[in-house]
Design a protein around this motif. Structure first.
Motif, PDB file in Angstrom:
ATOM      1  N   THR A 566       0.809  -1.217   0.000  1.00  0.00           N
ATOM      2  CA  THR A 566       0.000   0.000   0.000  1.00  0.00           C
ATOM      3  C   THR A 566       0.843   1.268   0.000  1.00  0.00           C
ATOM      4  N   GLY A 567       2.127   1.130   0.265  1.00  0.00           N
ATOM      5  CA  GLY A 567       3.020   2.295   0.254  1.00  0.00           C
ATOM      6  C   GLY A 567       4.376   1.829  -0.232  1.00  0.00           C
ATOM      7  N   PRO A 568       5.306   2.758  -0.378  1.00  0.00           N
ATOM      8  CA  PRO A 568       6.602   2.378  -0.945  1.00  0.00           C
ATOM      9  C   PRO A 568       7.373   1.357  -0.109  1.00  0.00           C
ATOM     10  N   GLN A 569       7.106   1.315   1.227  1.00  0.00           N
ATOM     11  CA  GLN A 569       7.909   0.433   2.092  1.00  0.00           C
ATOM     12  C   GLN A 569       7.053  -0.551   2.875  1.00  0.00           C
ATOM     13  N   ASN A 570       5.807  -0.809   2.451  1.00  0.00           N
ATOM     14  CA  ASN A 570       4.920  -1.559   3.326  1.00  0.00           C
ATOM     15  C   ASN A 570       4.981  -3.057   3.230  1.00  0.00           C
ATOM     16  N   SER A 571       5.519  -3.546   2.135  1.00  0.00           N
ATOM     17  CA  SER A 571       5.399  -4.971   1.892  1.00  0.00           C
ATOM     18  C   SER A 571       6.707  -5.684   2.195  1.00  0.00           C
ATOM     19  N   ASN A 572       6.618  -6.962   2.511  1.00  0.00           N
ATOM     20  CA  ASN A 572       7.810  -7.793   2.690  1.00  0.00           C
ATOM     21  C   ASN A 572       8.571  -7.948   1.394  1.00  0.00           C
ATOM     22  N   ASN A 573       7.827  -8.146   0.311  1.00  0.00           N
ATOM     23  CA  ASN A 573       8.447  -8.644  -0.913  1.00  0.00           C
ATOM     24  C   ASN A 573       8.264  -7.745  -2.127  1.00  0.00           C
ATOM     25  N   HIS A 574       7.672  -6.579  -1.904  1.00  0.00           N
ATOM     26  CA  HIS A 574       7.549  -5.670  -3.031  1.00  0.00           C
ATOM     27  C   HIS A 574       7.620  -4.236  -2.543  1.00  0.00           C
ATOM     28  N   PRO A 578      14.910   2.819  -5.753  1.00  0.00           N
ATOM     29  CA  PRO A 578      15.512   4.011  -5.136  1.00  0.00           C
ATOM     30  C   PRO A 578      14.826   5.329  -5.542  1.00  0.00           C
ATOM     31  N   ASP A 579      14.109   5.343  -6.665  1.00  0.00           N
ATOM     32  CA  ASP A 579      13.379   6.558  -7.052  1.00  0.00           C
ATOM     33  C   ASP A 579      11.990   6.629  -6.433  1.00  0.00           C
ATOM     34  N   GLY A 580      11.681   5.655  -5.588  1.00  0.00           N
ATOM     35  CA  GLY A 580      10.385   5.674  -4.923  1.00  0.00           C
ATOM     36  C   GLY A 580       9.249   5.118  -5.765  1.00  0.00           C
ATOM     37  N   GLU A 581       9.594   4.433  -6.877  1.00  0.00           N
ATOM     38  CA  GLU A 581       8.527   3.915  -7.741  1.00  0.00           C
ATOM     39  C   GLU A 581       8.252   2.439  -7.460  1.00  0.00           C
ATOM     40  N   LEU A 582       6.949   2.117  -7.481  1.00  0.00           N
ATOM     41  CA  LEU A 582       6.498   0.734  -7.289  1.00  0.00           C
ATOM     42  C   LEU A 582       5.924   0.239  -8.608  1.00  0.00           C
ATOM     43  N   ASP A 583       6.348  -0.950  -9.057  1.00  0.00           N
ATOM     44  CA  ASP A 583       5.770  -1.485 -10.299  1.00  0.00           C
ATOM     45  C   ASP A 583       4.808  -2.635  -9.971  1.00  0.00           C
ATOM     46  N   LEU A 584       3.654  -2.284  -9.439  1.00  0.00           N
ATOM     47  CA  LEU A 584       2.709  -3.302  -8.978  1.00  0.00           C
ATOM     48  C   LEU A 584       2.119  -4.101 -10.135  1.00  0.00           C
ATOM     49  N   LEU A 585       1.932  -5.388  -9.898  1.00  0.00           N
ATOM     50  CA  LEU A 585       1.222  -6.249 -10.848  1.00  0.00           C
ATOM     51  C   LEU A 585      -0.271  -5.981 -10.692  1.00  0.00           C
ATOM     52  N   PRO A 586      -1.065  -6.281 -11.741  1.00  0.00           N
ATOM     53  CA  PRO A 586      -2.504  -5.964 -11.650  1.00  0.00           C
ATOM     54  C   PRO A 586      -3.180  -6.540 -10.398  1.00  0.00           C
ATOM     55  N   PHE A 587      -2.857  -7.784 -10.022  1.00  0.00           N
ATOM     56  CA  PHE A 587      -3.519  -8.337  -8.825  1.00  0.00           C
ATOM     57  C   PHE A 587      -3.067  -7.608  -7.563  1.00  0.00           C
ATOM     58  N   GLU A 588      -1.836  -7.083  -7.576  1.00  0.00           N
ATOM     59  CA  GLU A 588      -1.366  -6.323  -6.414  1.00  0.00           C
ATOM     60  C   GLU A 588      -2.114  -4.994  -6.321  1.00  0.00           C
ATOM     61  N   GLU A 589      -2.346  -4.386  -7.481  1.00  0.00           N
ATOM     62  CA  GLU A 589      -3.116  -3.131  -7.487  1.00  0.00           C
ATOM     63  C   GLU A 589      -4.480  -3.374  -6.852  1.00  0.00           C
ATOM     64  N   GLU A 590      -5.074  -4.510  -7.221  1.00  0.00           N
ATOM     65  CA  GLU A 590      -6.400  -4.811  -6.685  1.00  0.00           C
ATOM     66  C   GLU A 590      -6.334  -5.077  -5.173  1.00  0.00           C
ATOM     67  N   MET A 591      -5.281  -5.762  -4.752  1.00  0.00           N
ATOM     68  CA  MET A 591      -5.107  -6.000  -3.312  1.00  0.00           C
ATOM     69  C   MET A 591      -4.984  -4.674  -2.564  1.00  0.00           C
ATOM     70  N   VAL A 592      -4.223  -3.760  -3.131  1.00  0.00           N
ATOM     71  CA  VAL A 592      -4.028  -2.453  -2.487  1.00  0.00           C
ATOM     72  C   VAL A 592      -5.363  -1.723  -2.360  1.00  0.00           C
ATOM     73  N   GLU A 593      -6.150  -1.786  -3.431  1.00  0.00           N
ATOM     74  CA  GLU A 593      -7.440  -1.116  -3.408  1.00  0.00           C
ATOM     75  C   GLU A 593      -8.335  -1.709  -2.324  1.00  0.00           C
ATOM     76  N   ILE A 594      -8.320  -3.034  -2.232  1.00  0.00           N
ATOM     77  CA  ILE A 594      -9.135  -3.706  -1.218  1.00  0.00           C
ATOM     78  C   ILE A 594      -8.704  -3.293   0.185  1.00  0.00           C
ATOM     79  N   ILE A 595      -7.406  -3.268   0.404  1.00  0.00           N
ATOM     80  CA  ILE A 595      -6.914  -2.920   1.743  1.00  0.00           C
ATOM     81  C   ILE A 595      -7.278  -1.473   2.079  1.00  0.00           C
ATOM     82  N   ASN A 596      -7.139  -0.585   1.118  1.00  0.00           N
ATOM     83  CA  ASN A 596      -7.502   0.805   1.392  1.00  0.00           C
ATOM     84  C   ASN A 596      -8.994   0.956   1.658  1.00  0.00           C
ATOM     85  N   THR A 597      -9.810   0.220   0.929  1.00  0.00           N
ATOM     86  CA  THR A 597     -11.256   0.268   1.188  1.00  0.00           C
ATOM     87  C   THR A 597     -11.557  -0.312   2.564  1.00  0.00           C
TER      88      THR A 597
END
Ligand code: GLA
Ligand code: CA
Length: 691
Positions: A566-574, A578-597
């Motif tokens: 859900t944030g740049p440093q929140n996950s164990n494995n993703h 160094p530029d602060g960018e996350l390249d989330l996979l589509p299912f990860e995007e959906e997981m993030v949305e679910i967690i935020n909801t």
């Protein structure tokens, strides 16, 4: 099912018959039913206000040997050391009632202290040291005894809080007049430093990883000495209250930390981090005991904090116990010593030790009690899912990241795992279960129907690896890197990061390597001792890593934002590059949305549904690859009183928090002569005597 389509289309691309490949793929199912394993000892449920409150009492008493320090003028009288309204533990809720002073609790640990700078990310050696030293705004460990319908974090340094009507602002009231163990006032100066110079500073991260995202990117404002507000972008992010418990909002002594911080000194961040080595004694804490002696590879000794701000409802200042020991040994030795009676406490969490420990504990003259809890210890194999540079991978590691990001590859990994054999290699009997990953079975948000389980099947694993583009081009039995891979032409080689300090983790890691080999994938172990392993994990320098249980997968309401990137440093494995960018996979995007909801929802039904979907996404897409789950047992020497029944070794937190050590005592007749520094209090040069 998607998996069939994927396998079939991959087969077409490779020019082989789709049906031939399809036949080799074993589809996922729901998880197998686990054998019964009932926890021993049920918690006695209570409402929060039956456990504790904050109020002035008619009078206070202290450990009798402290009188001499007051007489000599080294300490103010106890009522002046306490807040006007201290935290009060109700004696009526204590399992054995009000305690007596004295006694020593002997911990044994496998970790080693880097220093006292928890806020700089240093470890104190785990095993309950940091939990005991650094108190937090709220507290969750003891919540195992609070009924689900009353569930909310316990107040601690924050005595109360309220939401604005629209839920966009939280006002937090700190306990007033509490003091650090050196007598300095605890107030919003400490909050200000923690927030602005630690959490908001990207150059430094506290030990358990708090970042702005941990607090829903709140804006914090100090109102007065004991009040602050947090403003949010969405209404009622109640998880923030859980994020104020152990692991996160545990402020440090700004009067000591600040002068060393680069924002207020000539120090570099590195110098700040290392400014409080383990040799430094009497480090100011809000916890019940502070360090008075450290001998490398031997012991850390803690003595009572004379300014501790909690009392029992009879007016006795806590803690009851005078002294705490942390023997610097191994985690396995903790089990052995607790069972033998030369140590007092262990979270029995390494199944290799179960049988012998159970045998000894069953004997009449056993010095310790042992009680198993639910199956909340589990191991997950996490693929590093960053494809854009977290951990600065070389060509080989980058090629692994790309494989990790391919669902076919992850399906291959999971179907290569014989979880029955993995569990039995640790211990035989009804202990271990096959763990598909994600939420733990038996916990409140778990739903079997939403859990996708890929059964063990080497042929199917190979079909998935081949669908991911791998082939054994040189015929030595192992898959090679695909043609043109920057990793070269040789065999695919994965590294698996594991913690050397736990025999269980070594055994599992070796099992994983052997099973991958059976499925044609070569791997090697990157086994590091605790602190080095943590550094490798945090900086993303791993292909795959073994991770022991996390509280968010048990309670969901705690550390909720860590359930997905859900944030740049929140996950164990993703995590972010160094530029602060996350390249989330589509299912990860959906997981993030679910967690935020989920975080923004106060609707119980909606939350249940969201977690079902989360579990499905997690387990179907193999965000993490679950291996095995099993119960742990709490071992405590029989001389201790006020150990709450049914205390789990791990739920919201570890048992060192759950049992409320400041309330634990040793009855007079059971006290032994174990204190190394009797009748002393912590000081900058070690133990201080009266006079
Ligand atoms: C280590 C131990 C656990 C527990 C925690 C407390 O991780 O393995 O049993 O004591 O420390 O932080
Ligand atoms: Ca090969």
């Amino acid at each position: 099912m998607t998996i069939h389509v994927r396998a079939a289309s991959a087969a077409l691309l490779l020019g082989v018959s789709g049906t031939a490949l399809l036949a080799q793929v074993t589809p996922p199912t729901t998880p197998p039913t686990a054998p019964e394993f009932s926890a021993q000892g049920e918690p006695v449920f209570a409402g929060l206000d039956e456990i504790l409150g904050y109020r002035a009492l008619d009078g206070y008493s202290q450990a009798p040997w402290l009188d001499a320090f007051v007489e000599s003028g080294q300490l103010p009288p106890v009522e002046e050391r306490l807040p006007a309204e201290p935290m009060v533990y109700e004696v009526s809720n204590m399992p054995d009632g009000a305690g007596v002073y004295g006694g020593t609790l002997r911990h044994v640990i496998g970790g080693r202290p880097e220093g006292w700078n928890y806020w700089g990310g240093q470890s104190q050696g785990w095993g309950g040291i940091d939990i005991g030293l650094y108190e937090c705004l709220t507290r969750t460990g003891p919540l195992f005894q609070v009924a689900a319908e009353d569930l909310q974090p316990m107040p601690n340094l924050a005595r109360s809080w309220e939401w604005s009507e629209d839920g966009m602002m939280l006002t937090v009231h700190l306990i007033e007049g509490a003091k650090w163990s050196d007598g300095d006032p605890f107030d919003t100066e400490d909050i200000d430093f923690y927030w602005n110079d630690i959490v908001q500073n990207p150059e430094v991260t506290p030990l358990n990883g708090a970042t702005p995202a941990t607090y829903a990117n709140a804006t914090l404002e100090i109102v007065d000495d004991y009040t602050f507000t947090m403003s949010f972008e969405s209404a009622f992010p109640e998880s923030v209250l859980y994020a104020m418990a152990y692991g996160n909002f545990c402020p440090g002594p700004s009067h000591v930390l600040k002068p060393q911080h680069p924002a207020y000194s000539d120090n570099t961040m590195e110098q700040f981090i290392n400014a409080f080595p383990p040799e430094m004694m009497g480090f100011p804490v809000m916890g019940a005991w502070s360090p008075v002696e450290y001998r490398a590879e031997d012991i850390i000794v803690m003595r009572r904090n004379p300014y501790y701000w909690k009392v029992d409802s009879d007016g006795n200042q806590l803690p009851y116990l005078d002294e705490l020991h942390y023997r610097l040994s191994t985690w396995a030795d903790r089990d052995v010593q607790a069972v033998a009676g030369t140590g007092d406490f262990s979270n029995l969490e390494q199944p290799e030790n179960f049988v012998e420990s159970l045998r000894r504990a069953a004997e009449d003259d056993a010095p310790a009690r042992l009680a198993f809890g639910p199956r909340t210890i589990g191991y997950t194999l996490f693929p590093n899912l960053s494809g854009n540079g977290w951990g600065e991978p070389d060509d080989r590691a980058q090629a692994v990241r790309e494989l990790n990001r391919d669902p076919e590859f992850r399906m291959g990994l999971t179907q290569a795992m014989d979880r029955v054999r993995l569990g039995e290699s640790l211990v035989k009997g009804p202990f271990t279960v096959q763990y598909p990953g994600g939420l733990y079975e038996g916990t409140s948000y778990y739903d079997a129907e939403s859990t996708v389980f890929y059964p063990y099947d080497v042929t199917s694993a190979r079909a998935h690896f081949e669908a991911a583009g791998l082939a054994d081009t040189d015929g030595d039995g192992f898959y090679n890197w695909p043609e043109g891979s920057p990793a070269g032409q040789g065999n695919v080689l994965l590294t698996i990061l594991a913690n050397a300090d736990y025999q269980t983790e070594r055994n599992l890691a070796e099992g994983v390597v052997a099973m991958l080999e059976e499925a044609g994938v070569q791997s090697t172990l990157q086994i590091l001792t605790g602190n080095d392993r943590d550094a490798a994990a945090d900086s993303g320098r791993f292909d795959l890593m073994l991770v022991r249980n996390a509280s968010e997968l048990i309670t969901v309401v705690q550390n909720t934002q860590q359930l997905a990137p859900t944030g740049p440093q929140n996950s164990n494995n993703h995590r972010a590059n160094p530029d602060g960018e996350l390249d989330l996979l589509p299912f990860e995007e959906e997981m993030v949305e679910i967690i935020n909801t989920f975080i923004g929802s106060r609707d119980a039904e909606e939350r249940t549904e969201l977690m079902k979907r989360y579990q499905q996404l997690y387990t179907e897409n193999l965000y993490g690859i679950g291996l095995t789950a099993y119960p742990g047992a709490l071992i405590i020497n029989k001389r201790f009183a006020n150990i709450p029944p049914g205390a789990p070794i791990f739920q919201f937190n570890w048992a060192e928090d759950n049992i409320i050590r400041e309330r634990v005592y040793v009855p007079q007749e059971a006290q032994m002569d174990l204190q190394l520094h009797p009748e002393t209090i912590p000081g900058p040069d070690g133990p201080v005597t009266a006079g």
